[in-house]
Write a protein that holds these residues in place. Structure first.
Motif, PDB file in Angstrom:
ATOM      1  N   ASP A 338       0.833  -1.203   0.000  1.00 13.52           N
ATOM      2  CA  ASP A 338       0.000   0.000   0.000  1.00 13.52           C
ATOM      3  C   ASP A 338       0.873   1.261   0.000  1.00 13.52           C
ATOM      4  N   VAL A 339       1.958   1.243   0.781  1.00 13.28           N
ATOM      5  CA  VAL A 339       2.873   2.390   0.813  1.00 13.28           C
ATOM      6  C   VAL A 339       3.471   2.632  -0.569  1.00 13.28           C
ATOM      7  N   LEU A 340       3.917   1.562  -1.214  1.00  7.89           N
ATOM      8  CA  LEU A 340       4.518   1.700  -2.544  1.00  7.89           C
ATOM      9  C   LEU A 340       3.491   2.190  -3.563  1.00  7.89           C
ATOM     10  N   ARG A 341       2.257   1.765  -3.396  1.00 10.59           N
ATOM     11  CA  ARG A 341       1.192   2.231  -4.289  1.00 10.59           C
ATOM     12  C   ARG A 341       0.969   3.727  -4.127  1.00 10.59           C
ATOM     13  N   LEU A 342       0.966   4.199  -2.893  1.00 12.01           N
ATOM     14  CA  LEU A 342       0.751   5.622  -2.630  1.00 12.01           C
ATOM     15  C   LEU A 342       1.909   6.472  -3.183  1.00 12.01           C
ATOM     16  N   VAL A 343       3.139   5.966  -3.014  1.00 13.10           N
ATOM     17  CA  VAL A 343       4.292   6.691  -3.557  1.00 13.10           C
ATOM     18  C   VAL A 343       4.180   6.786  -5.072  1.00 13.10           C
ATOM     19  N   GLY A 344       3.798   5.675  -5.716  1.00 12.08           N
ATOM     20  CA  GLY A 344       3.644   5.672  -7.162  1.00 12.08           C
ATOM     21  C   GLY A 344       2.535   6.597  -7.619  1.00 12.08           C
ATOM     22  N   ARG A 345       1.433   6.632  -6.865  1.00 11.20           N
ATOM     23  CA  ARG A 345       0.316   7.505  -7.229  1.00 11.20           C
ATOM     24  C   ARG A 345       0.713   8.976  -7.148  1.00 11.20           C
ATOM     25  N   ALA A 346       1.639   9.283  -6.212  1.00 14.04           N
ATOM     26  CA  ALA A 346       2.110  10.664  -6.070  1.00 14.04           C
ATOM     27  C   ALA A 346       3.207  11.007  -7.067  1.00 14.04           C
ATOM     28  N   GLY A 347       3.607  10.025  -7.884  1.00 13.04           N
ATOM     29  CA  GLY A 347       4.607  10.306  -8.910  1.00 13.04           C
ATOM     30  C   GLY A 347       6.036  10.063  -8.484  1.00 13.04           C
ATOM     31  N   GLY A 348       6.261   9.439  -7.315  1.00 18.04           N
ATOM     32  CA  GLY A 348       7.616   9.137  -6.874  1.00 18.04           C
ATOM     33  C   GLY A 348       8.131   7.853  -7.490  1.00 18.04           C
ATOM     34  N   ASN A 349       9.419   7.784  -7.702  1.00 18.87           N
ATOM     35  CA  ASN A 349      10.043   6.585  -8.266  1.00 18.87           C
ATOM     36  C   ASN A 349      10.928   5.947  -7.206  1.00 18.87           C
ATOM     37  N   VAL A 350      10.562   4.761  -6.721  1.00 18.66           N
ATOM     38  CA  VAL A 350      11.297   4.094  -5.649  1.00 18.66           C
ATOM     39  C   VAL A 350      12.592   3.504  -6.194  1.00 18.66           C
ATOM     40  N   VAL A 351      13.698   3.862  -5.536  1.00 17.34           N
ATOM     41  CA  VAL A 351      15.016   3.371  -5.922  1.00 17.34           C
ATOM     42  C   VAL A 351      15.430   2.172  -5.074  1.00 17.34           C
ATOM     43  N   ASP A 352      15.076   2.221  -3.784  1.00 11.70           N
ATOM     44  CA  ASP A 352      15.518   1.158  -2.878  1.00 11.70           C
ATOM     45  C   ASP A 352      14.528   1.037  -1.723  1.00 11.70           C
ATOM     46  N   VAL A 353      14.347  -0.180  -1.234  1.00 13.86           N
ATOM     47  CA  VAL A 353      13.468  -0.453  -0.092  1.00 13.86           C
ATOM     48  C   VAL A 353      14.229  -1.323   0.898  1.00 13.86           C
ATOM     49  N   GLU A 354      14.210  -0.907   2.170  1.00 15.25           N
ATOM     50  CA  GLU A 354      14.831  -1.715   3.225  1.00 15.25           C
ATOM     51  C   GLU A 354      13.804  -1.947   4.333  1.00 15.25           C
ATOM     52  N   HIS A 355      13.529  -3.216   4.609  1.00 15.78           N
ATOM     53  CA  HIS A 355      12.550  -3.609   5.616  1.00 15.78           C
ATOM     54  C   HIS A 355      13.299  -3.813   6.926  1.00 15.78           C
ATOM     55  N   ARG A 356      13.111  -2.918   7.902  1.00 10.02           N
ATOM     56  CA  ARG A 356      13.869  -2.964   9.140  1.00 10.02           C
ATOM     57  C   ARG A 356      13.026  -3.607  10.246  1.00 10.02           C
ATOM     58  N   ARG A 357      13.400  -4.804  10.621  1.00 14.29           N
ATOM     59  CA  ARG A 357      12.653  -5.520  11.656  1.00 14.29           C
ATOM     60  C   ARG A 357      13.303  -5.418  13.038  1.00 14.29           C
ATOM     61  N   LEU A 358      14.416  -4.696  13.131  1.00 17.96           N
ATOM     62  CA  LEU A 358      15.082  -4.534  14.415  1.00 17.96           C
ATOM     63  C   LEU A 358      14.186  -3.725  15.346  1.00 17.96           C
ATOM     64  N   VAL A 359      13.791  -4.325  16.462  1.00 17.77           N
ATOM     65  CA  VAL A 359      12.882  -3.675  17.403  1.00 17.77           C
ATOM     66  C   VAL A 359      13.644  -2.697  18.280  1.00 17.77           C
ATOM     67  N   THR A 360      13.109  -1.463  18.400  1.00 19.83           N
ATOM     68  CA  THR A 360      13.680  -0.464  19.314  1.00 19.83           C
ATOM     69  C   THR A 360      12.630  -0.072  20.338  1.00 19.83           C
ATOM     70  N   SER A 361      13.053   0.631  21.366  1.00 18.84           N
ATOM     71  CA  SER A 361      12.125   1.024  22.427  1.00 18.84           C
ATOM     72  C   SER A 361      11.059   1.985  21.913  1.00 18.84           C
ATOM     73  N   ALA A 362      11.363   2.682  20.786  1.00 22.99           N
ATOM     74  CA  ALA A 362      10.395   3.641  20.256  1.00 22.99           C
ATOM     75  C   ALA A 362       9.314   2.976  19.411  1.00 22.99           C
ATOM     76  N   MET A 363       9.472   1.693  19.129  1.00 22.82           N
ATOM     77  CA  MET A 363       8.534   1.002  18.247  1.00 22.82           C
ATOM     78  C   MET A 363       7.497   0.233  19.067  1.00 22.82           C
TER      79      MET A 363
END
Length: 399
Positions: A338-363
């Motif tokens: 859904d995020v990638l769809r929204l970026v594409g709808r706004a005309g942005g071109n995604v160069v790289d995607v990193e999925h960060r699963r490292l849990v921090t206290s702020a998450m």
């Protein structure tokens, strides 16, 4: 101290006939419109060895007497001066030894060797000057200073004489400055003709403003991507010229330098190093500040391809055309799509995607961070993409 006169610069030009190229002055529509009048680029990046340095180095070396020539010459440089000294020594018929920092770009080191100089690598740029002075004292070789000598100033000033002929009605010349040799020489040639001369220095290592304020050359600490003007203290010779002849010194940020390199590459079709783009950056950052017709001196084009990639990326970021975003998602199937769809709808071109699963206290539990690198069309378009994601309820920040 007696200043270099225009007559000295004219003598240097006669000596440089057949050695230095008369580089073109090219009109820049991109800079002219915001400046309110004609802007020209004096393209010393097209000079022999890729910069203006051959002018001053040759004038200094060709004036050595036979005994001095027999002893050879020595220089310290990160690149442009090294190549200028190497070629000038070859043309005059004397030996050249050049001390360069071990971290100097390989293309500059190899080019210096190809011009016939013996290259000695030392740990840092500061150590190159110490090593060159020690070598001169030990062997009798003549030290060829990169900027602080009247003959060097006169040689660099030949750029100014060409500007006066190529743009006869020039009102302002903007020149990059580190040690001040090119700036001093152009001022010696142009100031007597009533032309306003402005120096442009990297803000990350700007010794000229405090030096002029103090009334004496003053050393500063700092760093800049513009290694060609990374000089921590003006010279005594150049300080006298700049104080007497130069109208103004301005500083430009690292981001402005990167944008200047990108502007030259994309819009002017010129390969320019960060130091060489300092004048272009100053004109772009100060639209309408100086009288036109205006000439911005593009002083050199010797840039390491690896560094160029980084500089271009920085320029794109500074222009809002390359963005790094962090989006916090619920860690469930479909949210990233859904995020990638929204970026594409706004005309942005995604160069790289990193999925960060490292849990921090702020998450919060069940969430994940996704880092997106994307291309945009500028700051407004980047803001539109951020607003599109935030409007859909996503926690998004620009990194």
């Amino acid at each position: 101290m007696e200043l270099v006169r225009r007559a000295d610069v004219e003598d240097a030009r006669r000596a440089l006939a057949g050695v230095a190229r008369e580089t073109p002055a090219l009109p820049s529509r991109v800079l002219s419109d915001p400046a309110g009048g004609p802007v020209w680029l004096k393209c010393e990046n097209l000079q022999r060895t890729g910069s203006f340095k051959i002018r001053g180095a040759y004038r200094r070396i060709e004036r050595l007497d036979p005994v001095e020539r027999a002893a050879g010459v020595v220089a310290a440089s990160a690149g442009n001066h090294a190549q200028g000294v190497a070629l000038a020594a070859q043309l005059v018929g004397t030996r050249a030894t050049v001390f360069m920092p071990a971290g100097a770009p390989l293309p500059k080191v190899e080019a210096t060797r190809e011009y016939g100089a013996r290259v000695e690598l030392v740990d840092s740029l500061d150590e190159t000057f110490v090593a060159a002075e020690a070598y001169a004292a030990e062997t009798g070789a003549v030290l060829i200073h990169p900027f602080d000598h009247p003959d060097v100033v006169a040689g660099q000033g030949t750029v100014g004489l060409e500007i006066l002929e190529q743009v006869p009605d020039v009102a302002t010349v903007v020149v990059c400055t580190g040690g001040g040799g090119l700036l001093s020489g152009i001022a010696a040639a142009c100031a007597p003709a009533g032309v306003r001369v402005v120096g442009a220095q990297a803000a990350g290592l700007a010794a000229w403003p405090p030096s002029l304020a103090a009334g004496v050359p003053t050393g500063v600490a700092g760093a800049t991507i513009a290694d060609g003007i990374a000089v921590s203290r003006p010279g005594d010779v150049t300080f006298a010229h700049v104080r007497a002849l130069v109208d103004e010194i301005v500083t430009v940020s690292e981001e402005a330098l990167a944008r200047g390199v990108l502007r030259c590459l994309e819009r002017e079709k010129l390969l320019v190093e960060p130091a060489g783009a300092a004048a272009v950056a100053a004109v772009a950052e100060n639209p309408g500040r100086w009288p036109t017709p205006l000439v911005a001196v593009v002083s050199g084009g010797n840039v390491d391809p690896m560094l160029l990639e980084d500089i271009v990326r920085r320029g794109l970021v500074a222009a809002g055309r390359y963005a790094a975003l962090r989006v916090r998602l619920t860690d469930r199937p479909g949210y990233l799509a859904d995020v990638l769809r929204l970026v594409g709808r706004a005309g942005g071109n995604v160069v790289d995607v990193e999925h960060r699963r490292l849990v921090t206290s702020a998450m919060a539990p069940g969430t994940v961070d996704v880092a997106l690198t994307l291309e945009a069309r500028g700051h407004d378009h980047r803001a539109t993409i951020l607003a599109e994601l935030a409007g859909a309820g996503y926690d998004v920040t620009a990194e």
